[in-house]
Design a protein around this motif. Structure first.
Motif, PDB file in Angstrom:
ATOM      1  N   LEU A  54       0.826  -1.213   0.000  1.00 15.61           N
ATOM      2  CA  LEU A  54       0.000   0.000   0.000  1.00 15.61           C
ATOM      3  C   LEU A  54       0.857   1.258   0.000  1.00 15.61           C
ATOM      4  O   LEU A  54       0.601   2.197  -0.762  1.00 15.61           O
ATOM      5  CB  LEU A  54      -0.922  -0.012   1.224  1.00 15.61           C
ATOM      6  CG  LEU A  54      -1.670   1.297   1.531  1.00 15.61           C
ATOM      7  CD1 LEU A  54      -2.539   1.699   0.352  1.00 15.61           C
ATOM      8  CD2 LEU A  54      -2.502   1.146   2.799  1.00 15.61           C
ATOM      9  N   HIS A  55       1.880   1.298   0.874  1.00 15.32           N
ATOM     10  CA  HIS A  55       2.684   2.511   0.998  1.00 15.32           C
ATOM     11  C   HIS A  55       3.426   2.829  -0.302  1.00 15.32           C
ATOM     12  O   HIS A  55       3.427   3.979  -0.756  1.00 15.32           O
ATOM     13  CB  HIS A  55       3.687   2.365   2.153  1.00 15.32           C
ATOM     14  CG  HIS A  55       3.041   2.352   3.498  1.00 15.32           C
ATOM     15  ND1 HIS A  55       2.403   1.236   4.006  1.00 15.32           N
ATOM     16  CD2 HIS A  55       2.906   3.325   4.444  1.00 15.32           C
ATOM     17  CE1 HIS A  55       1.922   1.515   5.206  1.00 15.32           C
ATOM     18  NE2 HIS A  55       2.213   2.773   5.504  1.00 15.32           N
ATOM     19  N   PHE A  95      -6.534   8.879   3.058  1.00 17.34           N
ATOM     20  CA  PHE A  95      -7.574   7.925   3.480  1.00 17.34           C
ATOM     21  C   PHE A  95      -6.997   6.523   3.627  1.00 17.34           C
ATOM     22  O   PHE A  95      -7.235   5.839   4.624  1.00 17.34           O
ATOM     23  CB  PHE A  95      -8.719   7.917   2.461  1.00 17.34           C
ATOM     24  CG  PHE A  95      -9.832   8.863   2.779  1.00 17.34           C
ATOM     25  CD1 PHE A  95     -11.103   8.388   3.044  1.00 17.34           C
ATOM     26  CD2 PHE A  95      -9.633  10.231   2.812  1.00 17.34           C
ATOM     27  CE1 PHE A  95     -12.138   9.248   3.332  1.00 17.34           C
ATOM     28  CE2 PHE A  95     -10.654  11.114   3.098  1.00 17.34           C
ATOM     29  CZ  PHE A  95     -11.920  10.618   3.368  1.00 17.34           C
ATOM     30  N   ALA A  96      -6.253   6.095   2.625  1.00 18.85           N
ATOM     31  CA  ALA A  96      -5.727   4.730   2.644  1.00 18.85           C
ATOM     32  C   ALA A  96      -4.725   4.545   3.778  1.00 18.85           C
ATOM     33  O   ALA A  96      -4.717   3.502   4.451  1.00 18.85           O
ATOM     34  CB  ALA A  96      -5.084   4.408   1.299  1.00 18.85           C
ATOM     35  N   MET A  97      -3.876   5.537   4.008  1.00 18.21           N
ATOM     36  CA  MET A  97      -2.882   5.440   5.080  1.00 18.21           C
ATOM     37  C   MET A  97      -3.548   5.432   6.455  1.00 18.21           C
ATOM     38  O   MET A  97      -3.113   4.728   7.367  1.00 18.21           O
ATOM     39  CB  MET A  97      -1.899   6.610   4.991  1.00 18.21           C
ATOM     40  CG  MET A  97      -1.018   6.588   3.756  1.00 18.21           C
ATOM     41  SD  MET A  97       0.111   5.183   3.711  1.00 18.21           S
ATOM     42  CE  MET A  97       1.138   5.623   2.320  1.00 18.21           C
ATOM     43  N   MET A  98      -4.606   6.214   6.609  1.00 12.55           N
ATOM     44  CA  MET A  98      -5.280   6.292   7.899  1.00 12.55           C
ATOM     45  C   MET A  98      -5.989   4.985   8.252  1.00 12.55           C
ATOM     46  O   MET A  98      -5.978   4.542   9.400  1.00 12.55           O
ATOM     47  CB  MET A  98      -6.281   7.449   7.906  1.00 12.55           C
ATOM     48  CG  MET A  98      -5.648   8.828   7.953  1.00 12.55           C
ATOM     49  SD  MET A  98      -6.879  10.155   7.860  1.00 12.55           S
ATOM     50  CE  MET A  98      -7.895   9.798   9.302  1.00 12.55           C
ATOM     51  N   THR A  99      -6.621   4.386   7.261  1.00 17.05           N
ATOM     52  CA  THR A  99      -7.409   3.183   7.525  1.00 17.05           C
ATOM     53  C   THR A  99      -6.613   1.897   7.332  1.00 17.05           C
ATOM     54  O   THR A  99      -6.991   0.850   7.850  1.00 17.05           O
ATOM     55  CB  THR A  99      -8.637   3.133   6.603  1.00 17.05           C
ATOM     56  OG1 THR A  99      -8.198   3.018   5.241  1.00 17.05           O
ATOM     57  CG2 THR A  99      -9.482   4.389   6.753  1.00 17.05           C
ATOM     58  N   GLY A 100      -5.522   1.977   6.565  1.00 14.32           N
ATOM     59  CA  GLY A 100      -4.760   0.782   6.260  1.00 14.32           C
ATOM     60  C   GLY A 100      -5.426  -0.095   5.220  1.00 14.32           C
ATOM     61  O   GLY A 100      -4.959  -1.202   4.937  1.00 14.32           O
ATOM     62  N   LYS A 103      -8.246  -0.110  -0.576  1.00 15.47           N
ATOM     63  CA  LYS A 103      -9.419   0.306  -1.358  1.00 15.47           C
ATOM     64  C   LYS A 103      -9.823   1.744  -1.054  1.00 15.47           C
ATOM     65  O   LYS A 103     -10.446   2.406  -1.882  1.00 15.47           O
ATOM     66  CB  LYS A 103     -10.598  -0.633  -1.078  1.00 15.47           C
ATOM     67  CG  LYS A 103     -10.489  -1.978  -1.761  1.00 15.47           C
ATOM     68  CD  LYS A 103     -11.807  -2.723  -1.782  1.00 15.47           C
ATOM     69  CE  LYS A 103     -12.209  -3.201  -0.412  1.00 15.47           C
ATOM     70  NZ  LYS A 103     -13.415  -4.077  -0.475  1.00 15.47           N
ATOM     71  N   ASP A 104      -9.451   2.228   0.136  1.00 15.46           N
ATOM     72  CA  ASP A 104      -9.809   3.590   0.503  1.00 15.46           C
ATOM     73  C   ASP A 104      -9.038   4.639  -0.299  1.00 15.46           C
ATOM     74  O   ASP A 104      -9.379   5.825  -0.248  1.00 15.46           O
ATOM     75  CB  ASP A 104      -9.581   3.816   2.001  1.00 15.46           C
ATOM     76  CG  ASP A 104     -10.634   3.105   2.845  1.00 15.46           C
ATOM     77  OD1 ASP A 104     -11.701   2.791   2.288  1.00 15.46           O
ATOM     78  OD2 ASP A 104     -10.386   2.858   4.038  1.00 15.46           O
ATOM     79  N   PHE A 105      -8.010   4.202  -1.030  1.00 16.00           N
ATOM     80  CA  PHE A 105      -7.332   5.120  -1.945  1.00 16.00           C
ATOM     81  C   PHE A 105      -8.316   5.655  -2.982  1.00 16.00           C
ATOM     82  O   PHE A 105      -8.202   6.798  -3.434  1.00 16.00           O
ATOM     83  CB  PHE A 105      -6.180   4.392  -2.638  1.00 16.00           C
ATOM     84  CG  PHE A 105      -5.512   5.190  -3.727  1.00 16.00           C
ATOM     85  CD1 PHE A 105      -4.590   6.182  -3.418  1.00 16.00           C
ATOM     86  CD2 PHE A 105      -5.812   4.962  -5.067  1.00 16.00           C
ATOM     87  CE1 PHE A 105      -3.976   6.924  -4.422  1.00 16.00           C
ATOM     88  CE2 PHE A 105      -5.214   5.692  -6.070  1.00 16.00           C
ATOM     89  CZ  PHE A 105      -4.284   6.680  -5.745  1.00 16.00           C
TER      90      PHE A 105
END
Length: 251
Positions: A54-55, A95-100, A103-105
């Motif tokens: 993800l990162h 969003f993606a970093m906060m939730t891990g 898909k939130d990207f």
């Protein structure tokens, strides 16, 4: 209608279509704007498909968006579309970093699409079609179409309904995938749905506006009014000078 009138009308219609096409390209970024919109998301899903990182995927997508802005600035081009891409990617990364959840990207962009689709429908129902607000300044007509050009207002309403319906249909596909599909499936579907619905909406807008009355150039009208006012002042000044000279001659 005489035989001489026909070519003039055809030429005018062709000019209107050409102006409409140029205005749409300017307003929506043209081919380059579409490419800049697609590339960051494409890079994200490609990297994530390969290594599930993800990162790395998020940072690469954001870096590409920044590079696109720098290239635009270096070439002294219009950067509004590139900047909007940066903001969209940045929100997705946050969003993606906060939730891990990778898909939130895509979630901020999906919510934006949903809100925009609703805005097209609601503004049209309120008598102020959003596409008219967007394209009015581009056509140099501002809001003159609302009260002075009913045929054009009707075309803007049709175009706004088309944009709203297309965007909401896109959301009807993406949101179920957000809940049920994995990140790579959602990502590739989203990439696939980036350009075709956009092109369809732009084409329908062109069709509606090409058949609509020509825009009223309010800027040209203001310039004409200013020139008329200046001419009137000049005439008054000349008349006053003549009167003064006549009185001086009488003395």
């Amino acid at each position: 209608m005489t035989s001489l009138d026909k070519p003039t009308e055809d030429t005018s219609a062709e000019d209107t279509r050409a102006v409409t096409e140029a205005a749409l390209f300017e307003a929506f970024g043209g081919v380059r704007g579409m490419v800049e919109t697609v590339l960051p998301g494409l890079l994200f899903v490609t990297i994530y498909t390969v290594n599930k990182d993800l990162h790395l995927s998020a940072i690469a997508a954001l870096a590409l968006s920044l590079v696109l802005v720098v290239v635009r600035l270096a070439m002294k081009g219009t950067v509004k579309h590139a900047f909007s891409g940066v903001f969209g990617v940045a929100f997705g990364v946050v969003f993606a970093m906060m939730t891990g959840n990778a898909k939130d990207f895509y979630l901020p962009g999906m919510l934006y699409t949903l809100g925009l689709g609703l805005a097209y429908i609601v503004t049209t129902l309120c008598g102020v079609p959003l596409i008219g607000l967007i394209l009015g300044p581009v056509f140099k007509e501002n809001l003159s179409w609302r009260t002075r050009n009913p045929g054009r207002k009707k075309a803007y309403a049709k175009a706004s309904y088309a944009w709203g319906a297309i965007l909401l249909a896109k959301c009807a596909i993406l949101f179920p995938l957000y809940w049920w599909a994995d990140t790579t499936q959602l990502g590739w579907v989203l990439v696939a749905l980036k350009i075709p619905p956009f092109l369809l909406a732009v084409w329908l807008t062109w069709v509606f506006l090409a058949k609509a009355p020509a825009p009223i150039d309010v800027f040209a009208e203001m310039e004409a009014e200013e020139k008329a006012a200046e001419a009137a002042k000049a005439a008054e000044s000349a008349q006053a000078t003549e009167v003064a000279e006549a009185r001086s001659a009488e003395k």
